[in-house]
Design an enzyme around this catalytic site. Structure first.
Site, mmCIF file in Angstrom:
data_model
loop_
_atom_site.group_PDB
_atom_site.id
_atom_site.type_symbol
_atom_site.label_atom_id
_atom_site.label_comp_id
_atom_site.label_asym_id
_atom_site.label_seq_id
_atom_site.Cartn_x
_atom_site.Cartn_y
_atom_site.Cartn_z
ATOM 1 N N HIS A 1 -1.246 -12.390 4.751
ATOM 2 C CA HIS A 1 -0.231 -11.634 5.507
ATOM 3 C C HIS A 1 -0.007 -12.181 6.911
ATOM 4 O O HIS A 1 0.545 -11.494 7.766
ATOM 5 C CB HIS A 1 -0.609 -10.147 5.576
ATOM 6 C CG HIS A 1 -0.478 -9.446 4.260
ATOM 7 N ND1 HIS A 1 -0.944 -8.163 4.029
ATOM 8 C CD2 HIS A 1 0.086 -9.839 3.097
ATOM 9 C CE1 HIS A 1 -0.687 -7.816 2.782
ATOM 10 N NE2 HIS A 1 -0.067 -8.816 2.192
ATOM 11 N N ASP B 1 -6.083 -9.838 11.821
ATOM 12 C CA ASP B 1 -7.033 -10.097 12.915
ATOM 13 C C ASP B 1 -7.786 -11.401 12.630
ATOM 14 O O ASP B 1 -7.622 -12.017 11.575
ATOM 15 C CB ASP B 1 -8.000 -8.895 13.074
ATOM 16 C CG ASP B 1 -8.900 -8.701 11.850
ATOM 17 O OD1 ASP B 1 -9.573 -9.662 11.429
ATOM 18 O OD2 ASP B 1 -8.930 -7.568 11.303
ATOM 19 N N ASN C 1 -5.741 -9.038 6.254
ATOM 20 C CA ASN C 1 -5.818 -8.687 7.671
ATOM 21 C C ASN C 1 -5.229 -9.784 8.552
ATOM 22 O O ASN C 1 -5.369 -10.969 8.261
ATOM 23 C CB ASN C 1 -7.267 -8.435 8.075
ATOM 24 C CG ASN C 1 -7.860 -7.272 7.305
ATOM 25 O OD1 ASN C 1 -7.111 -6.480 6.722
ATOM 26 N ND2 ASN C 1 -9.166 -7.164 7.285
ATOM 27 N N ALA D 1 -18.332 -0.498 4.721
ATOM 28 C CA ALA D 1 -18.376 -1.942 4.470
ATOM 29 C C ALA D 1 -19.612 -2.575 5.103
ATOM 30 O O ALA D 1 -20.237 -3.464 4.512
ATOM 31 C CB ALA D 1 -17.099 -2.589 5.006
ATOM 32 N N SER E 1 -6.856 -0.271 0.274
ATOM 33 C CA SER E 1 -6.432 0.898 -0.507
ATOM 34 C C SER E 1 -5.762 0.489 -1.816
ATOM 35 O O SER E 1 -5.506 1.323 -2.670
ATOM 36 C CB SER E 1 -5.464 1.747 0.318
ATOM 37 O OG SER E 1 -4.335 0.965 0.678
HETATM 38 N N1 APR Z 1 -15.668 0.542 5.010
HETATM 39 C C1 APR Z 1 -15.013 0.296 3.844
HETATM 40 N N2 APR Z 1 -13.775 0.726 3.584
HETATM 41 C C2 APR Z 1 -13.164 1.445 4.541
HETATM 42 C C3 APR Z 1 -13.777 1.741 5.784
HETATM 43 C C4 APR Z 1 -15.096 1.245 6.008
HETATM 44 N N3 APR Z 1 -15.752 1.477 7.136
HETATM 45 N N4 APR Z 1 -12.887 2.472 6.526
HETATM 46 C C5 APR Z 1 -11.780 2.618 5.773
HETATM 47 N N5 APR Z 1 -11.940 2.019 4.571
HETATM 48 C C6 APR Z 1 -10.990 1.923 3.451
HETATM 49 C C7 APR Z 1 -10.085 3.134 3.321
HETATM 50 O O1 APR Z 1 -10.705 4.120 2.539
HETATM 51 C C8 APR Z 1 -8.860 2.514 2.631
HETATM 52 O O2 APR Z 1 -8.983 2.590 1.212
HETATM 53 O O3 APR Z 1 -10.144 0.834 3.699
HETATM 54 C C9 APR Z 1 -8.908 1.052 3.062
HETATM 55 C C10 APR Z 1 -7.794 0.657 4.028
HETATM 56 O O4 APR Z 1 -6.573 0.783 3.379
HETATM 57 P P1 APR Z 1 -5.174 0.499 4.136
HETATM 58 O O5 APR Z 1 -5.199 1.201 5.440
HETATM 59 O O6 APR Z 1 -4.094 0.826 3.176
HETATM 60 O O7 APR Z 1 -5.214 -1.056 4.445
HETATM 61 P P2 APR Z 1 -4.888 -2.282 3.495
HETATM 62 O O8 APR Z 1 -5.240 -1.972 2.082
HETATM 63 O O9 APR Z 1 -5.511 -3.472 4.118
HETATM 64 O O10 APR Z 1 -3.318 -2.391 3.627
HETATM 65 C C11 APR Z 1 -2.656 -3.425 2.954
HETATM 66 O O11 APR Z 1 -0.578 -2.894 3.969
HETATM 67 O O12 APR Z 1 0.570 -2.231 5.877
HETATM 68 C C12 APR Z 1 0.267 -3.282 5.046
HETATM 69 O O13 APR Z 1 0.341 -5.573 5.559
HETATM 70 C C13 APR Z 1 -0.414 -4.404 5.771
HETATM 71 O O14 APR Z 1 -2.224 -5.835 5.075
HETATM 72 C C14 APR Z 1 -1.765 -4.493 5.088
HETATM 73 C C15 APR Z 1 -1.482 -3.934 3.720
#
Ligand code: APR
Length: 226
Positions: free
Chosen positions: A104, A89, A87, A215, A173
């Site tokens: 990142h 943030d 993240n 989470a 994800s």
């Molecule tokens: N609690 C737990 N998990 C959650 C919640 C929650 N409240 N809300 C959503 N999720 C999960 C979703 O189910 C999903 O599997 O968080 C995951 C978010 O996945 P992504 O949107 O793909 O984010 P992320 O895995 O951080 O992406 C990786 O991709 O775009 C690039 O650089 C960017 O750092 C980022 C990277």
């Protein structure tokens, strides 16, 4: 016990920050390739600056949630604890996490493409801004690792993964490498591997244990019972 935790956008979702892949592939109404690639920045720096300026300004409107605080507590409880976040943030540090790698990059960082110096930025970035280190204008960009670029501190992260006893992945994800491959490295090194997520991620089959839920509920419970 040596612990490595990886977090993704899901841990900040309940703070009000949108994830990347839960909105029809759009991030705050933009395609990732229009705002998160070096090519996008070269093509349209104004749009990219505006996008990250808005994300940066929005940090003032959001707060860490119980999952961020639970990780800061866990860092105090277990002295060998590394938090790696995808993240950009600042919610982990605001919750109190200190042994933290922003692999990142960070919204509150700027990087000069002429002298490569990285420094803080609280306000807006724009094309015309002059670098305070080399004095050149036009080279400042957000300190964000875009698609096609090398994440930060990979050597240190791999070293820690190869030595850890427990690897926990939270709110990601598992679709973006190299972070998506961390679980396999930790597993090969003999670590216990746990996925904490809202739903099964793409690396589900590599985790020995999976706990699904918000989470804000499951992170606290998991580390509280450890
Ligand atoms: N609690 C737990 N998990 C959650 C919640 C929650 N409240 N809300 C959503 N999720 C999960 C979703 O189910 C999903 O599997 O968080 C995951 C978010 O996945 P992504 O949107 O793909 O984010 P992320 O895995 O951080 O992406 C990786 O991709 O775009 C690039 O650089 C960017 O750092 C980022 C990277």
């Amino acid at each position: 016990m040596k612990i490595v935790v990886l977090t993704g956008a899901g841990i900040s979702a309940e703070s009000g920050l949108s994830t990347f892949r839960d909105n029809n592939g759009l991030w705050e109404n933009h395609r990732i390739e229009d705002v998160a690639t070096p090519e996008a920045f070269a093509r349209n720096p104004d749009l990219v600056h505006k996008f990250y300026n808005l994300r940066r300004a929005n940090l003032k409107n959001v707060k860490p949630n119980p999952a961020h605080f639970a990780l800061a507590e866990a860092e105090k409880k277990f002295n060998n604890f590394l938090l790696v976040t995808q993240n950009v943030d600042n919610l982990h540090e605001r919750a109190g996490s200190r042994n933290l790698i922003h692999m990142h990059g960070e919204l509150l960082g700027k990087k000069c493409t002429f002298c490569n110096k990285i420094s803080r930025i609280d306000g807006k970035l724009c094309k015309e801004l002059v670098c305070e280190f080399c004095g050149k204008a036009g080279g400042l960009r957000p300190d964000i690792v875009w698609f096609g670029e090398m994440p930060y501190e990979m050597e240190r992260i791999y070293k820690e993964l190869l030595q850890c006893n427990l690897f926990v992945s939270i709110g990601t994800s598992g679709s973006v490498y190299p972070a998506a491959g961390f679980v396999e490295i930790a597993k090969q090194a003999g670590a216990r591997t746990v996925e904490l997520n809202l739903e099964p991620g793409e690396q589900k089959s590599h985790f020995q244990e999976s706990i699904y839920g918000k989470a804000s509920d499951i992170v606290h419970d998991f580390f509280g019972n450890l």
